[in-house]
Structures are given as C-alpha cells and as structure tokens.
Design an enzyme around this catalytic site. Sequence first.
Site, PDB file in Angstrom:
ATOM      1  N   ASP A  13       0.815  -1.225   0.000  1.00  0.00           N
ATOM      2  CA  ASP A  13       0.000   0.000   0.000  1.00  0.00           C
ATOM      3  C   ASP A  13       0.846   1.271   0.000  1.00  0.00           C
ATOM      4  O   ASP A  13       0.416   2.305   0.512  1.00  0.00           O
ATOM      5  CB  ASP A  13      -0.970   0.024   1.207  1.00  0.00           C
ATOM      6  CG  ASP A  13      -1.791  -1.236   1.265  1.00  0.00           C
ATOM      7  OD1 ASP A  13      -2.299  -1.641   0.209  1.00  0.00           O
ATOM      8  OD2 ASP A  13      -1.899  -1.828   2.352  1.00  0.00           O
ATOM      9  N   LYS A  16       2.327   2.120  -5.246  1.00  0.00           N
ATOM     10  CA  LYS A  16       3.034   1.671  -6.454  1.00  0.00           C
ATOM     11  C   LYS A  16       2.241   1.972  -7.721  1.00  0.00           C
ATOM     12  O   LYS A  16       2.784   2.401  -8.731  1.00  0.00           O
ATOM     13  CB  LYS A  16       3.316   0.159  -6.371  1.00  0.00           C
ATOM     14  CG  LYS A  16       4.255  -0.209  -5.252  1.00  0.00           C
ATOM     15  CD  LYS A  16       4.371  -1.706  -5.084  1.00  0.00           C
ATOM     16  CE  LYS A  16       3.161  -2.351  -4.455  1.00  0.00           C
ATOM     17  NZ  LYS A  16       2.941  -2.028  -3.030  1.00  0.00           N
ATOM     18  N   GLY A  40      -4.175  -4.102  -4.539  1.00  0.00           N
ATOM     19  CA  GLY A  40      -5.151  -3.103  -4.970  1.00  0.00           C
ATOM     20  C   GLY A  40      -4.383  -1.845  -5.317  1.00  0.00           C
ATOM     21  O   GLY A  40      -3.974  -1.108  -4.434  1.00  0.00           O
ATOM     22  N   HIS A  41      -4.103  -1.645  -6.594  1.00  0.00           N
ATOM     23  CA  HIS A  41      -3.316  -0.492  -7.012  1.00  0.00           C
ATOM     24  C   HIS A  41      -4.252   0.638  -7.453  1.00  0.00           C
ATOM     25  O   HIS A  41      -4.951   0.514  -8.448  1.00  0.00           O
ATOM     26  CB  HIS A  41      -2.346  -0.891  -8.128  1.00  0.00           C
ATOM     27  CG  HIS A  41      -1.270  -1.822  -7.656  1.00  0.00           C
ATOM     28  ND1 HIS A  41      -0.379  -2.451  -8.476  1.00  0.00           N
ATOM     29  CD2 HIS A  41      -0.946  -2.225  -6.395  1.00  0.00           C
ATOM     30  CE1 HIS A  41       0.449  -3.191  -7.749  1.00  0.00           C
ATOM     31  NE2 HIS A  41       0.111  -3.079  -6.483  1.00  0.00           N
ATOM     32  N   GLN A 224       2.281  -5.875  -3.240  1.00  0.00           N
ATOM     33  CA  GLN A 224       2.553  -5.993  -1.793  1.00  0.00           C
ATOM     34  C   GLN A 224       3.832  -5.214  -1.462  1.00  0.00           C
ATOM     35  O   GLN A 224       4.131  -4.242  -2.140  1.00  0.00           O
ATOM     36  CB  GLN A 224       2.656  -7.469  -1.355  1.00  0.00           C
ATOM     37  CG  GLN A 224       1.327  -8.194  -1.349  1.00  0.00           C
ATOM     38  CD  GLN A 224       0.907  -8.666  -2.730  1.00  0.00           C
ATOM     39  OE1 GLN A 224       1.657  -9.299  -3.421  1.00  0.00           O
ATOM     40  NE2 GLN A 224      -0.325  -8.360  -3.118  1.00  0.00           N
TER      41      GLN A 224
HETATM   42  P1  IMP Z   1      -2.516 -12.813   1.435  1.00  0.00           P
HETATM   43  O1  IMP Z   1      -1.479 -12.319   0.479  1.00  0.00           O
HETATM   44  O2  IMP Z   1      -3.920 -12.492   1.008  1.00  0.00           O
HETATM   45  O3  IMP Z   1      -2.335 -14.243   1.794  1.00  0.00           O
HETATM   46  O4  IMP Z   1      -2.315 -12.013   2.806  1.00  0.00           O
HETATM   47  C1  IMP Z   1      -1.140 -12.151   3.598  1.00  0.00           C
HETATM   48  C2  IMP Z   1      -0.801 -10.846   4.308  1.00  0.00           C
HETATM   49  O5  IMP Z   1      -0.384  -9.883   3.346  1.00  0.00           O
HETATM   50  C3  IMP Z   1      -1.993 -10.210   5.033  1.00  0.00           C
HETATM   51  O6  IMP Z   1      -1.510  -9.534   6.176  1.00  0.00           O
HETATM   52  C4  IMP Z   1      -2.525  -9.186   4.043  1.00  0.00           C
HETATM   53  O7  IMP Z   1      -3.205  -8.141   4.664  1.00  0.00           O
HETATM   54  C5  IMP Z   1      -1.213  -8.737   3.415  1.00  0.00           C
HETATM   55  N1  IMP Z   1      -1.391  -8.256   2.047  1.00  0.00           N
HETATM   56  C6  IMP Z   1      -1.606  -8.989   0.938  1.00  0.00           C
HETATM   57  N2  IMP Z   1      -1.697  -8.211  -0.138  1.00  0.00           N
HETATM   58  C7  IMP Z   1      -1.529  -6.957   0.284  1.00  0.00           C
HETATM   59  C8  IMP Z   1      -1.473  -5.696  -0.382  1.00  0.00           C
HETATM   60  O8  IMP Z   1      -1.592  -5.587  -1.604  1.00  0.00           O
HETATM   61  N3  IMP Z   1      -1.271  -4.615   0.404  1.00  0.00           N
HETATM   62  C9  IMP Z   1      -1.086  -4.716   1.746  1.00  0.00           C
HETATM   63  N4  IMP Z   1      -1.116  -5.865   2.406  1.00  0.00           N
HETATM   64  C10 IMP Z   1      -1.323  -6.981   1.685  1.00  0.00           C
END
Ligand code: IMP
Length: 423
Positions: A13, A16, A40-41, A224
């Site tokens: 977040d 990017k 979520g970009h 991420q």
């Molecule tokens: P997962 O990738 O959905 O398995 O989530 C694993 C961890 O990464 C969790 O704490 C999510 O909140 C975090 N996470 C996954 N994708 C994002 C992102 O795009 N932005 C921020 N946190 C993320």
Amino acid sequence: MAIDILLGLQWGDEGKGKIVDVFANSYDIIARFQGGPNAGHTLEFEGNKHVLHTIPSGIFHPKTINLIGNGVVIDPIIFIKEIQDLEQYNIDLNKKLLISKKAHLILPTHRLLDAASEALKGKAKIGSTLKGIGPAYMDKTGRNGIRVGDILALNWENKFKNLKQKHLSILKSYNVSIDYDLKNLENNFFESIEALRKFELVDSEQYLKEEQKKGKKILAEGAQGSLLDIDFGTYPFVTSSTTTAAGACTGLGVAPSKIKKVFGIFKAYSTRVGSGPFPTELFDNDGKTLAKVGNEFGSTTGRARRCGWIDLVALKYSIEINGVTQLIMMKGDVLSGFDKIKVCTGYKSESGKMDYLPYDITSQDIRPIFYELPGWQEDLTGMTDLKDFPTNFKNYISYLEKTLKTPIKIVSVGPDRKQTIFR
Ligand code: IMP
C-alpha cells in the site's frame, strides 16, 4: 536493453500503482511479476479514480503494453470483473494486455482453503485477504497447480476436477465451517475462463527476450511490499510470493544481469493491514490522525490499516535486500499539521538494543527507539515545485536520505498524477 523494477519497501500500500502510472509513458512494457488479486493499485487521473488488482498499472497509457507475468496468480472471476470495469475507458485490451501461459490460476476452492486455514488458526491468523493466494502458491510449489496455458487443452477440466477433489478432502479434514456458495463460484469461474481464453496468452519470457532485443524499455511492477516477502518479510505474517527484486527475475524470466534501476517506494510514515509485528504502530491520536488524513483503508478488502511512524531500521533492510538505486516518497502531505514527527532509528527488546530486523521479530517484544524532528503546518497538496516546500519538510526528506544513504528522487503530495514532484 535493461529492465527497471519498481517495488514497495514496507508492508504494501505504498502507492506503487500511482507511480507506475506516472512512469508508464517512459516505458514500452509494464510487467507485473508476482502476487494476485490481493493487491489493490489505486490510480487517480483527470477526475477518475480506478483500482486495479491483477492488471498492470500502465493500462491507461495508449502506447504501453501490459504483461501479467508467470509469477502472478490469477483469479479469472476477479480478472474478468476488472476487465468489465475498464470498459468505460475504451482501451483496446486485446492489443494492450498479454498474459503469461505460465501464470497460475486461483480456483474457487483455493479461496475456500484460504478461509478455512485462517479460521483454523484462530487468533494466530495471518489476516489474509482471503483471495486464495496462499493455497494457490502452495499448489504451484507443490507441483499441483493449473496454469493459464492449461485452459487451451481439451481435457483441462479433468485437471480441474482432480485438484478440486483434492481441495475438498483437505477442507473436510480441516473440519471448520465456512460460508461459501461453491456452485455459484464455479459457474462464475467457468464463464470467466471462457472470457480469459480470448486474451493473448503468451510465453512471456520469450516475448520479453524478443522485445529486449528490439531495445524496448521494460518496467517490472511489484505488488505488496518487501516486508511481506515470503523469505525476508515478517514470517509467517507475510504473503506467499517473492515481493523483493529477485521476484522480478523469477516472475518474468529475466536475468539478474539485465536489471538496471530499482525504484523503492515508501510512505512518509508506515501502515500495515492484517496481523503481524509492527514496531512503530501507534495506538494514540497521532495514529488516528494518520489513518484519517491518509484515508488508510484497504483498496482490496476495505479493512482499516494500522498506522505508525516511519521505521528506518526496516526501510534500510528493504533497501539492502532489493538493491534499491533510488527512492520515491509517498504521502508526504499526510504529515502536515504535526508539531513533532518521529522516526524510528533502532529497536530495543529484553535482550538489548539493535539496529537491524531480528529473525524472530514476530516473537520478541520489540520497542522502537525514536528520534524527533520538527513538523510543519503548511498544506502540501497544491505544491508543484520543490522550492515551495516548507523548510521542515525539506529537512525531513534530507534526514531520511542521509540515514538511508539513498537518494529520494520523487516526492508525492497527493493521489493525483499531477501531485508528483521530481527532485
Ligand atoms: P494474502 O497475500 O492475502 O495471503 O495475505 C497475507 C498478508 O499480506 C496479510 O496480512 C494481508 O493483509 C497482506 N497483504 C496482501 N496483499 C496486500 C497488499 O496488496 N497490500 C497490503 N497488504 C497486503
């Protein structure tokens, strides 16, 4: 021709999407290299606000080709919804969007497994986005996954059925109740697969090799953040892919020797969604102010993000792991109005002081050591020139640059493309 990488240095977040969109005019190809619809970009331009999950952030630029690389996991249902949401912009997606045949598919049962795994963990849950990311990558590394190219084979549905059966028996053994309409999800899934088939499915590593030979400029777009990396993040509270620079090589099939610039993006403060350690997290009014002014709610899940001061120990670590060549600071405007701004320069725990991210950060009681800088009151959002910045904001930037030993080349003071200042 060299390839540049753009990635997040914190817990995701960082913004990017906005910067890829700003850069897209200078690149021929934008290539996503990992993650899936957990991302979520958010992009804002000309009064539009648009959130992308799987599609690279160069999609709004007329000349830029957008590639979804082999390292990405695709949920066809979410992908086709994203495509429908783009219809209003009249983009010729058949020409502008390419998908690697080696990217893996997220099945409806992957989502169920994600939900069940989280339910089973109880209080120790990861706080996953519940998009099926972990289970899909588990099937990839477990050599059970279904790849995008597989849907071109006549008998691919057998593969689907076998994997689904396997998932259902794992779910049974989990013995937790989760509320999902699998039949409905599956109908959507198969409709979406038909739509996915119509896109250009490519051997993306070959495509990129040929385009490099032609001298095309490529930007690898991360998702991420580095502190969510499967190896180097705050394990086990991480995502399931390689979010760091090495992931661009494996997620696109490009050689390390071809990488030139590594743009590292960070927020002027810190946020985190989901569970896991966050040494500079604030539970007071300052934290609430950052959340409110920064509008810190997840663009994928809508969850409130945890907020805190900037963590220079973690940032240094991310810069080193990624070999960052230049920094981009986002959301500087959110810090306006504080009398004092804190920066974390070290940690302390029962075992003493440290200036690095310990291996067992998730089990130690880590406290931040803060250094204070004077704040500024001026609203930065309308500023378009470095000269207009208040002195204390300039000092904040210089302090970070000096401590991180890496130049900050761009400062962003708002979500719009126009609120981007080059140094
Ligand atoms: P997962 O990738 O959905 O398995 O989530 C694993 C961890 O990464 C969790 O704490 C999510 O909140 C975090 N996470 C996954 N994708 C994002 C992102 O795009 N932005 C921020 N946190 C993320």
